[in-house]
Design a protein around this motif. Sequence first.
Motif, PDB file in Angstrom:
ATOM      1  N   ASP A  81       0.836  -1.204   0.000  1.00 18.66           N
ATOM      2  CA  ASP A  81       0.000   0.000   0.000  1.00 18.66           C
ATOM      3  C   ASP A  81       0.869   1.252   0.000  1.00 18.66           C
ATOM      4  O   ASP A  81       0.608   2.205  -0.735  1.00 18.66           O
ATOM      5  N   VAL A  85       1.174   4.231  -2.998  1.00 18.90           N
ATOM      6  CA  VAL A  85       1.029   5.676  -2.756  1.00 18.90           C
ATOM      7  C   VAL A  85       2.314   6.413  -3.128  1.00 18.90           C
ATOM      8  O   VAL A  85       2.270   7.492  -3.724  1.00 18.90           O
ATOM      9  N   ARG A 115      -6.935   1.829  -3.019  1.00 15.62           N
ATOM     10  CA  ARG A 115      -5.806   2.270  -2.185  1.00 15.62           C
ATOM     11  C   ARG A 115      -5.540   3.767  -2.392  1.00 15.62           C
ATOM     12  O   ARG A 115      -5.209   4.481  -1.462  1.00 15.62           O
ATOM     13  N   TYR A 116      -5.695   4.223  -3.641  1.00 21.20           N
ATOM     14  CA  TYR A 116      -5.574   5.665  -3.904  1.00 21.20           C
ATOM     15  C   TYR A 116      -6.595   6.434  -3.082  1.00 21.20           C
ATOM     16  O   TYR A 116      -6.278   7.407  -2.407  1.00 21.20           O
ATOM     17  N   SER A 119      -6.054   6.835   0.537  1.00 18.55           N
ATOM     18  CA  SER A 119      -4.986   7.800   0.821  1.00 18.55           C
ATOM     19  C   SER A 119      -5.385   9.215   0.396  1.00 18.55           C
ATOM     20  O   SER A 119      -4.536  10.090   0.269  1.00 18.55           O
ATOM     21  N   LEU A 121      -6.382  10.301  -2.475  1.00 16.52           N
ATOM     22  CA  LEU A 121      -5.968  10.659  -3.831  1.00 16.52           C
ATOM     23  C   LEU A 121      -7.143  10.409  -4.759  1.00 16.52           C
ATOM     24  O   LEU A 121      -7.779   9.357  -4.691  1.00 16.52           O
TER      25      LEU A 121
END
Length: 183
Positions: A81, A85, A115-116, A119, A121
Amino acid sequence: MLFCYKHPAAMEGRNTQETSKEKKSAIIALHNNGLSNGEVARWTGVHKSTVARWIRRYEATGSTLDLPRTGRPRCTTPQQDAAIVATVGANPITTPTSMLHQLRLSCTSQTIRNRYHSSHLHSRKTAKKPELTEENMDRRMEYALEYSSKPPILWESVIFCDEKTFCTSDQMTKRVWRRNGTR
């Protein structure tokens, strides 16, 4: 007097969130003091079925800790992960599909997007900026110098003055992954 967690009037604010540790402890304490499930529910502000469930669990296990939950395990590790990032931070135009191949991950591109998002994003269209070549800059300067010496009366008859470039390429719109407010 009995242990009191909440006044019975607190029943109006019921919700479906997880039962807090304090409420679980209050449920067990009130039950141990001889109150019925209905009375415990009124005092703690939770539903009778919730009271019954926590009493059953406490009597069976001797604890009010949450049991392990079911569900599919994550297919990426915390290190992977972090690598995802870091990679998109170094190159925000990286697509999730290319990220899979670049990091040799065995998950889907949707997992990469997840995962983006976790975070903070988000995918945005890249800003379109015309490419200013030396020739373009020279032509703009010539235009400005040519018309700077014209009399102001000329500009009273001008309605609109602008330039626009057109591109007919087949390229898809590029996307960039970034945090909100960081254009």
